[in-house]
Write an enzyme that holds these catalytic residues in place. Structure first.
Site, short mmCIF file in Angstrom:
data_model
loop_
_atom_site.label_atom_id
_atom_site.label_comp_id
_atom_site.label_asym_id
_atom_site.label_seq_id
_atom_site.Cartn_x
_atom_site.Cartn_y
_atom_site.Cartn_z
N HIS A 1 -5.27 6.36 -5.71
CA HIS A 1 -5.80 6.78 -4.40
C HIS A 1 -6.00 8.29 -4.51
CE1 HIS A 1 -3.69 3.23 -2.09
NE2 HIS A 1 -4.45 2.82 -3.11
N ASN B 1 0.83 -1.19 0.00
CA ASN B 1 0.00 0.00 0.00
C ASN B 1 0.87 1.25 0.00
OD1 ASN B 1 -2.65 1.59 0.67
ND2 ASN B 1 -1.18 2.24 2.22
N GLU B 2 0.88 1.97 -1.13
CA GLU B 2 1.47 3.30 -1.27
C GLU B 2 2.98 3.36 -1.14
OE1 GLU B 2 -2.49 5.88 0.01
OE2 GLU B 2 -0.75 5.88 1.35
N ASN B 3 3.66 2.23 -1.17
CA ASN B 3 5.13 2.28 -1.07
C ASN B 3 5.74 2.92 -2.31
OD1 ASN B 3 4.46 0.79 1.16
ND2 ASN B 3 5.78 -0.94 0.70
N SER C 1 -0.24 -0.46 -4.81
CA SER C 1 -1.44 0.35 -4.95
C SER C 1 -1.22 1.68 -4.23
CB SER C 1 -2.64 -0.37 -4.32
OG SER C 1 -3.82 0.40 -4.45
#
Length: 845
Positions: A507, A438-440, A490
């Site tokens: 996102h 997530n968002e890395n 993501s």
């Protein structure tokens, strides 16, 4: 010895019952104390955590109440000892193999059986099986020492060369990342035996793992493969039987097998007149009961599972969209992001999980994203998603940072974690996507970490190379399965980049983090919007339950403690004032109006996403649930109380939805049809005054195309304003299908001016049919005499839940409201409260 633990395959049955010679639950009789201290042992619960054990023994205050979170931070710095004494009868001791199964140890643990070290665990997410035949006796002592997380963090930090990663210390330990605090959760770094412990004894043969995979669907027939992993130390050939829905479909012998290692055999299966598995809203989520039996003389083992037949293919090509095909059908994904249901996961019950997921199904959701900063969910969770037709997007447990992946492979059993989660999830027909984090990637490319942490070029290259290598490894691991797809991170692009809206998932946090108005949702629609949202306060009952006083202001210390975003309340207040013209509100009205804002934000976003179909094919809001009592982005709070936005979701995610949207000069009405068939009907448009008088009406004959989103009406605001000032009326648009037995009516209301400018009349209404012949109230009829905007029912009864809330009530319409009240008629009538926009505007004046 540890290399023979079989951590990659054992204990991974999907909805299966695993039958050996004997399985003994070792979840009772545990006791604990601070390690290396003379203190007395106290009773412990397994599965459990150190915090819940301390709480049960009244050694700490409840960290969810008041500001007690601050008072329990010392717990994570101690070393804790858990002990269980158990006996084995002679029949168990005679078996060839005796194994201890640890389904989950959190996190840095040394396990001793009769004073012999048999296991060192360094990964919360890994299940371990240890053959203890050489150590076990008639009377046994099992001891587990849990060292502080900080100790393992220090060890791994040293191994990584003391690099400071953006996520801080949490990145150095394979442990639920949210335990270290998030912008919706507390810092409660716990430890303990968080999943069951079992003793299994067997001889002859043992089924380790069974996996069903759909190979091809052709017409009414399907072919599949059934992969079986087993151990066998018997001397003769094995007999096998495969059953589908209770009928034997194949049997035979396995003549050769390895008596010293894991065996694999693959059986081809053909299913005639096949029933396919479909996501919610597209058909039945049918699953076959499949059973595999192995026998050799007196030895027998079997595995049973429920399997869905379905084929999945993700469209991910740049410029072509981002969405799944299930059985050849393009699916618009409607759903939410999911975080752990509790900071202390063992407290989560199957009934709570079932209730939440069934609610999601009733809201017409078909996808849930298990977010990467929490935990891999329980087998019960995935099995429920299978049965309900809720597709699962599963993140690996990496979030909002880069990580020392290489160190975790060498020192934290990351390879076992990867193998186990891929094995587990590939068994579930509901799991359609495995995502690396997530968002890395977004953080690395957009958030300025390189400059913030002063990385030199070599460090940058090393960190990024480690990240790329991990994703290459994941692609290699998943190369042999087509049960789901792999997506490295993501989102693919940050919401500040134009590519975010043309490819992959996005996102979108321009609203909230970017301080943009809700209308920006309409101009920032991506191919698949996998995060967006707005905070809403929990109910007054939840504030009271957490020990907060909202009577005067939101400056109460408990209220501040239970808001983890640094500018959370300020952001809500800023949107209230700037976009709605609503300034300072009292505590209860603030709670109410924060939920109005949250509902409006989600309504604007979801309608925009669905209107953009098929360009946009997915909308997953942040977030569905909470892990503790808090003001957050959730639509259901920790205690299960539903916010306004939750009630709106059933309309927003309905297969046919009516949408009203505006520009500076015009009003538009769109209708979205999700069905694979055309739908005929009428669109009825009314411009009414607040007393319900129709000022302008129009009926349009419409034919909804297959899987379509179209504008069916446009009218100038100036035309409506000539008939009635915009702040004195409301629009009601309704689609009425010809076939009302097959399709539901869908409607939408809207006002056309700034909230504070509405000239709403005094809110008059009546209650009738409150169930005069019943001892308690479970249903009543609510009838407004005028237009009432954003009606919300509350009652001084913490567990009461209303079937409708947060809706615009039309004059003269009888609304049947169900409620699970325990109050009798007089008490209910005295205590029920109705809040609407009129209350807020009256306080403003």
């Amino acid at each position: 010895m540890l290399s023979r633990i079989l951590i990659a395959l054992l204990l991974l049955a999907n909805s299966f019952s695993l039958h050996g010679k004997s399985i003994t639950e070792l979840n009772s009789g545990w006791k604990f104390k601070e390690a290396y201290q003379p203190s007395q042992y106290l009773p412990a619960s397994v599965p459990g955590t150190i915090h819940t054990d301390l709480l049960a023994n009244k050694l700490i205050p409840d960290p969810f109440i008041g500001t007690n979170e601050n008072k329990v931070q010392w717990v994570e710095n101690k070393t804790w000892e858990y002990v269980n004494e158990f006996t084995c009868d002679k029949s168990v001791l005679k078996e060839s193999h005796i194994e201890l199964n640890f389904e989950g140890l959190d996190t840095y643990a040394k396990v001793y059986l009769n004073d012999s070290l048999i296991l060192t665990s360094k990964n919360m997410f890994v299940a371990y099986t240890v053959d203890v035949k050489r150590w076990i006796k008639a009377k046994n002592t099992l001891k587990i020492i849990f060292l502080p997380a900080s100790q393992l963090i220090a060890e791994n930090r040293t191994a990584a060369g003391n690099i400071e990663y953006p996520g801080g210390d949490r990145t150095y330990i394979r442990k639920a990342q949210y335990q270290f605090g998030w912008d919706w959760g507390p810092r409660l770094v716990t430890c303990g035996i968080w999943k069951p412990v079992k003793l299994q004894a067997w001889s002859g043969l043992k089924i380790i793992d069974t996996h069903f995979q759909t190979e091809e669907i052709s017409g009414r027939n399907a072919t599949a493969s059934l992969r079986l992993h087993y151990l066998a130390d018997c001397k003769k050939q094995l007999l096998y039987t495969i059953q589908i829905n209770g009928k034997s479909v194949e049997s035979g012998t396995l003549k050769t097998f390895n008596r010293n290692d894991t065996n694999e055999v693959i059986f081809p299966i053909t299913i005639s007149d096949v029933k396919l598995w479909w996501p919610n809203g597209f058909g039945e989520a049918y699953r076959y009961d499949i059973r595999v039996i192995l026998e050799e003389g007196k030895y027998r083992d079997e595995a049973a599972m429920k399997c869905g037949v379905r084929k999945i293919n993700w469209e991910k090509r740049s410029g072509k969209g981002f969405y799944p095909h299930i059985n050849g059908v393009r699916i618009f994904c409607k759903g939410a992001n999911w975080i752990p249901q509790d900071n202390f996961v063992p407290r989560v019950t199957e009934s709570t999980t079932e209730s939440q997921l069934k609610d999601m199904q009733q809201l017409n959701m078909n996808m849930i994203r298990v977010w990467g900063g929490g935990v891999y969910e329980s087998e019960y969770f995935y099995s429920m998603c299978d049965s309900l037709g809720i597709m699962v997007w599963q993140d690996l447990m990496f979030a909002c940072s880069m990580y020392p992946y290489n160190v975790h492979f060498k020192h934290s059993d990351l390879e076992s974690e990867v193998q186990q989660i891929t094995t587990r999830t590939s068994k579930h027909c509901s799991v359609v996507m495995l995502c690396g984090d997530n968002e890395n990637y977004e953080g690395w490319t957009n958030w300025g970490w390189q400059k913030q942490f002063n990385y030199d070029k070599k460090t940058q290259d090393d960190i990024y190379s480690d990240y790329i290598d991990f994703n290459s490894h994941m692609n290699a691991v998943l190369a042999s399965t087509d049960e789901y797809d792999y997506w490295s991170s993501s989102p693919k692009n940050g919401w500040g980049r134009k590519e975010a809206y043309t490819e992959g998932d996005v996102h979108y946090w321009g609203v909230w983090w970017g301080d943009e108005p809700f209308t920006s949702y309409e101009t920032h629609v991506g191919r698949f919007v996998s995060e967006y949202g707005f905070q809403g306060c929990p109910s007054l009952h939840t504030f009271s339950q957490m020990g907060a006083d909202v009577s005067n202001s939101l400056n109460d210390s408990t209220i501040r403690q239970h808001q983890k975003h640094p500018t959370g309340y300020q952001t809500i207040s800023r949107y209230m004032k700037r976009d709605y013209g609503i300034d300072t509100l009292s505590g209860e009205n603030y709670i109410y109006f924060s939920q109005v804002l949250q509902r409006d934000a989600m309504r604007t976003a979801i309608e925009a996403h669905r209107r953009a179909m098929p360009y946009c094919m997915g909308t997953l809001f942040w977030q569905y649930n909470d892990c503790w009592p808090v003001t957050s982005w959730s639509v259901v709070d920790y205690y299960g109380r539903k916010k306004m936005a939750w009630h709106e979701l059933k309309r927003l995610y309905a297969p046919i939805m009516t949408s009203i949207w505006t520009t500076n000069d015009s009003v538009f009405v769109s209708i979205i049809n999700e069905f694979e068939s055309p739908v005929a009907g009428e669109l009825v448009f009314d411009w009414n005054d607040f007393n319900g008088k129709s000022i302008y009406s129009k009926v349009i004959r419409v034919d909804l195309s297959v899987v379509s989103s179209e504008v069916y009406l446009r009218i100038a605001k100036s035309e409506l304003n000539k008939l009635l000032p915009l702040n004195e009326g409301y629009i009601h648009a309704q689609f009425i299908p010809d076939n009302q037995k097959k399709y539901s009516t869908t409607d939408r209301t809207a006002t056309l001016c700034k909230y504070s400018e509405l000239k709403l009349p005094y809110a008059e209404y009546s209650f009738t049919s409150i169930g005069e012949d019943k001892s308690v109230v479970n249903e009543f009829t609510f009838t407004p005499k005028v237009f009432m905007k954003d009606v919300m029912f509350t009652i001084n009864e913490p567990d009461a839940e209303f079937s409708m809330n947060g809706f615009d009530a039309l004059p003269g319409v009888n609304y049947t409201i169900k409620v699970n009240s325990k109050l009798g008629i007089p008490a209910f009538a005295r205590n029920v409260q109705v809040t609407s926009a009129y209350n807020v505007l009256s306080e403003k004046k």
